[in-house]
Design a protein around this motif. Sequence first.
Motif, PDB file in Angstrom:
ATOM      1  N   LEU A 131       0.773  -1.217   0.090  1.00 42.23           N
ATOM      2  CA  LEU A 131      -0.041   0.191  -0.028  1.00 42.23           C
ATOM      3  C   LEU A 131       0.944   1.256  -0.085  1.00 42.23           C
ATOM      4  N   ILE A 132       1.896   1.335   1.123  1.00 50.26           N
ATOM      5  CA  ILE A 132       2.510   2.542   0.986  1.00 50.26           C
ATOM      6  C   ILE A 132       4.121   1.957   1.293  1.00 50.26           C
ATOM      7  N   PRO A 133       4.639   1.420   0.260  1.00 48.32           N
ATOM      8  CA  PRO A 133       6.016   0.829   0.352  1.00 48.32           C
ATOM      9  C   PRO A 133       7.178   1.807   0.897  1.00 48.32           C
ATOM     10  N   ALA A 134       7.319   3.029   0.519  1.00 50.26           N
ATOM     11  CA  ALA A 134       8.163   4.084   0.707  1.00 50.26           C
ATOM     12  C   ALA A 134       8.002   4.330   2.295  1.00 50.26           C
ATOM     13  N   LEU A 135       6.828   4.562   2.830  1.00 48.55           N
ATOM     14  CA  LEU A 135       6.568   4.981   4.101  1.00 48.55           C
ATOM     15  C   LEU A 135       6.499   3.783   5.040  1.00 48.55           C
ATOM     16  N   SER A 136       6.194   2.422   4.608  1.00 50.77           N
ATOM     17  CA  SER A 136       6.529   1.247   5.442  1.00 50.77           C
ATOM     18  C   SER A 136       7.887   1.194   5.874  1.00 50.77           C
ATOM     19  N   LEU A 137       8.568   1.449   4.688  1.00 46.06           N
ATOM     20  CA  LEU A 137      10.207   1.235   4.785  1.00 46.06           C
ATOM     21  C   LEU A 137      10.710   2.070   5.732  1.00 46.06           C
ATOM     22  N   LEU A 138      10.231   3.441   5.566  1.00 49.20           N
ATOM     23  CA  LEU A 138      10.782   4.362   6.527  1.00 49.20           C
ATOM     24  C   LEU A 138      10.124   4.350   7.996  1.00 49.20           C
ATOM     25  N   LEU A 139       9.031   3.682   8.156  1.00 46.18           N
ATOM     26  CA  LEU A 139       8.533   3.470   9.857  1.00 46.18           C
ATOM     27  C   LEU A 139       9.401   2.238  10.243  1.00 46.18           C
ATOM     28  N   VAL A 196      22.277   5.816   3.243  1.00 45.95           N
ATOM     29  CA  VAL A 196      22.637   5.597   2.012  1.00 45.95           C
ATOM     30  C   VAL A 196      22.904   4.320   1.502  1.00 45.95           C
ATOM     31  N   VAL A 197      23.896   3.420   2.295  1.00 44.63           N
ATOM     32  CA  VAL A 197      23.827   2.065   1.718  1.00 44.63           C
ATOM     33  C   VAL A 197      22.184   1.409   1.681  1.00 44.63           C
ATOM     34  N   THR A 198      21.542   1.670   2.690  1.00 49.87           N
ATOM     35  CA  THR A 198      20.098   1.144   2.596  1.00 49.87           C
ATOM     36  C   THR A 198      19.217   1.645   1.496  1.00 49.87           C
ATOM     37  N   ALA A 199      19.278   2.930   1.310  1.00 48.50           N
ATOM     38  CA  ALA A 199      18.699   3.178   0.146  1.00 48.50           C
ATOM     39  C   ALA A 199      19.231   2.830  -1.209  1.00 48.50           C
ATOM     40  N   SER A 201      20.673  -0.108  -1.803  1.00 50.63           N
ATOM     41  CA  SER A 201      20.517  -1.420  -1.813  1.00 50.63           C
ATOM     42  C   SER A 201      18.936  -1.826  -2.154  1.00 50.63           C
ATOM     43  N   MET A 202      18.064  -1.027  -1.598  1.00 52.48           N
ATOM     44  CA  MET A 202      16.523  -0.820  -2.030  1.00 52.48           C
ATOM     45  C   MET A 202      16.301  -0.517  -3.433  1.00 52.48           C
ATOM     46  N   ARG A 203      17.015   0.499  -3.700  1.00 49.91           N
ATOM     47  CA  ARG A 203      16.823   0.959  -5.198  1.00 49.91           C
ATOM     48  C   ARG A 203      17.298  -0.108  -6.097  1.00 49.91           C
ATOM     49  N   ALA A 204      18.417  -0.753  -5.871  1.00 49.21           N
ATOM     50  CA  ALA A 204      19.046  -1.734  -6.778  1.00 49.21           C
ATOM     51  C   ALA A 204      17.964  -3.057  -6.810  1.00 49.21           C
ATOM     52  N   ARG A 205      17.495  -3.062  -5.658  1.00 52.07           N
ATOM     53  CA  ARG A 205      16.434  -4.567  -5.574  1.00 52.07           C
ATOM     54  C   ARG A 205      14.811  -4.137  -6.362  1.00 52.07           C
ATOM     55  N   GLY A 206      14.867  -2.854  -6.730  1.00 48.64           N
ATOM     56  CA  GLY A 206      13.565  -2.369  -7.036  1.00 48.64           C
ATOM     57  C   GLY A 206      12.632  -2.145  -6.342  1.00 48.64           C
ATOM     58  N   TYR A 207      12.650  -1.883  -5.071  1.00 50.89           N
ATOM     59  CA  TYR A 207      11.635  -1.828  -4.108  1.00 50.89           C
ATOM     60  C   TYR A 207      11.026  -0.722  -4.464  1.00 50.89           C
ATOM     61  N   GLY A 208       9.342  -0.909  -4.297  1.00 48.89           N
ATOM     62  CA  GLY A 208       8.414   0.187  -4.647  1.00 48.89           C
ATOM     63  C   GLY A 208       8.121   0.246  -6.053  1.00 48.89           C
ATOM     64  N   THR A 209       8.842  -0.602  -7.040  1.00 49.06           N
ATOM     65  CA  THR A 209       8.466  -0.396  -8.297  1.00 49.06           C
ATOM     66  C   THR A 209       7.394  -1.427  -8.738  1.00 49.06           C
ATOM     67  N   ALA A 210       7.123  -2.443  -8.093  1.00 48.06           N
ATOM     68  CA  ALA A 210       6.177  -3.359  -8.230  1.00 48.06           C
ATOM     69  C   ALA A 210       5.682  -4.075  -6.921  1.00 48.06           C
ATOM     70  N   ARG A 211       4.720  -4.658  -7.058  1.00 42.55           N
ATOM     71  CA  ARG A 211       3.930  -5.502  -5.867  1.00 42.55           C
ATOM     72  C   ARG A 211       5.039  -6.513  -5.263  1.00 42.55           C
ATOM     73  N   ARG A 212       5.164  -6.246  -3.954  1.00 42.43           N
ATOM     74  CA  ARG A 212       6.461  -7.073  -3.585  1.00 42.43           C
ATOM     75  C   ARG A 212       5.839  -8.469  -2.817  1.00 42.43           C
ATOM     76  N   THR A 213       6.873  -9.322  -2.357  1.00 40.83           N
ATOM     77  CA  THR A 213       6.576 -10.678  -1.922  1.00 40.83           C
ATOM     78  C   THR A 213       6.870 -10.605  -0.447  1.00 40.83           C
ATOM     79  N   ASN A 214       6.447 -11.531   0.384  1.00 41.54           N
ATOM     80  CA  ASN A 214       6.939 -11.318   1.705  1.00 41.54           C
ATOM     81  C   ASN A 214       7.564 -12.569   2.280  1.00 41.54           C
ATOM     82  N   PHE A 215       8.595 -12.541   3.127  1.00 35.05           N
ATOM     83  CA  PHE A 215       9.350 -13.566   3.549  1.00 35.05           C
ATOM     84  C   PHE A 215       8.421 -14.740   4.244  1.00 35.05           C
ATOM     85  N   GLN A 216       7.361 -14.347   4.737  1.00 29.65           N
ATOM     86  CA  GLN A 216       6.366 -15.159   5.122  1.00 29.65           C
ATOM     87  C   GLN A 216       4.959 -14.683   4.741  1.00 29.65           C
TER      88      GLN A 216
END
Length: 289
Positions: A131-139, A196-199, A201-216
């Motif tokens: 729903l809110i990928p950027a905000l959820s990661l920030l929280l 900076v490293v986290t940002a 890394s998440m950008r390289a993995r395409g975080y927020g560009t498509a529907r994500r999957t969960n570990f569980q």
Amino acid sequence: MKSDAFGRFHPAVCFLYFVGAIGFGVVIQHPAYAAAGCIGAACYYLVLRGRAAWKRVLSLLPIFALLSVINPLFNTAGSRVLFFVFGRPYTWEALCYGMAIAAVFVVMMLWFSCYNLVMTSDKFTSLFGNLIPALSLLLVMVLRMIPSFLRKASQIQHARQSIGKSVGEGSRISEKIRHGMTVLSALTDWALEGSVVTADSMRARGYGTARRTNFQIYRMTAADWTLLVLIVLLAAAVLLAGGTAAAYTPVLSIEPLTWGFAAYCLYVLIPTALHVKEAVLWRISISKI
């Protein structure tokens, strides 16, 4: 953290429960409700942490007493004066109001401690990651920031101590300040570099560009829906029953309790009751072997 029955329910159910518990704890300042909230939160925290939780729970008692006693020194409203402090009245109503505010603080500390143990980052991102990928990661990063900072600060201090650059009890205040500023500077550099490293890394993995999957993968079961309905019904009962208002200054006025108080007690004791039920069933199953 011990594994508990409530924490194994669907994250949406757990999140909704904590929203209600924390919301009631902040809004309702009735002394009976505040006491019930403290007891319910403390019981669940003891379930999660075991004996290690006693130190945290008992450490909140001096804070409760301090906040209660300090409030009448600044708030002099009230009709019953107990004594005077530097010419200012120390009133009973202000003391009661200070106790209510202190109880709210204790309830918040306990419920948020339980929340941090139950609602892990994976559970939180599974709820709001799509729903809110950027905000959820920030929280998630904000919620884990303080524990991470404390651990890293301890590591930096131990590293400086190993090379003989720590300060002792006999050190001057200027040396302690210089040591603290050095640790703070190193901690700030580590935090900025980590962000900076986290940002990246998440950008390289395409975080927020498509529907994500969960570990569980979490799916609502019949037990989850049953508990969700129970939580909603008890919360509605507390809201509709009334009897939660309390005014402390300038005149003490507390509404009499209604059947909503029983609903609130059941609400705050849900996690503990689930744990007790599971423990009893486990004992019974062992006795049959």
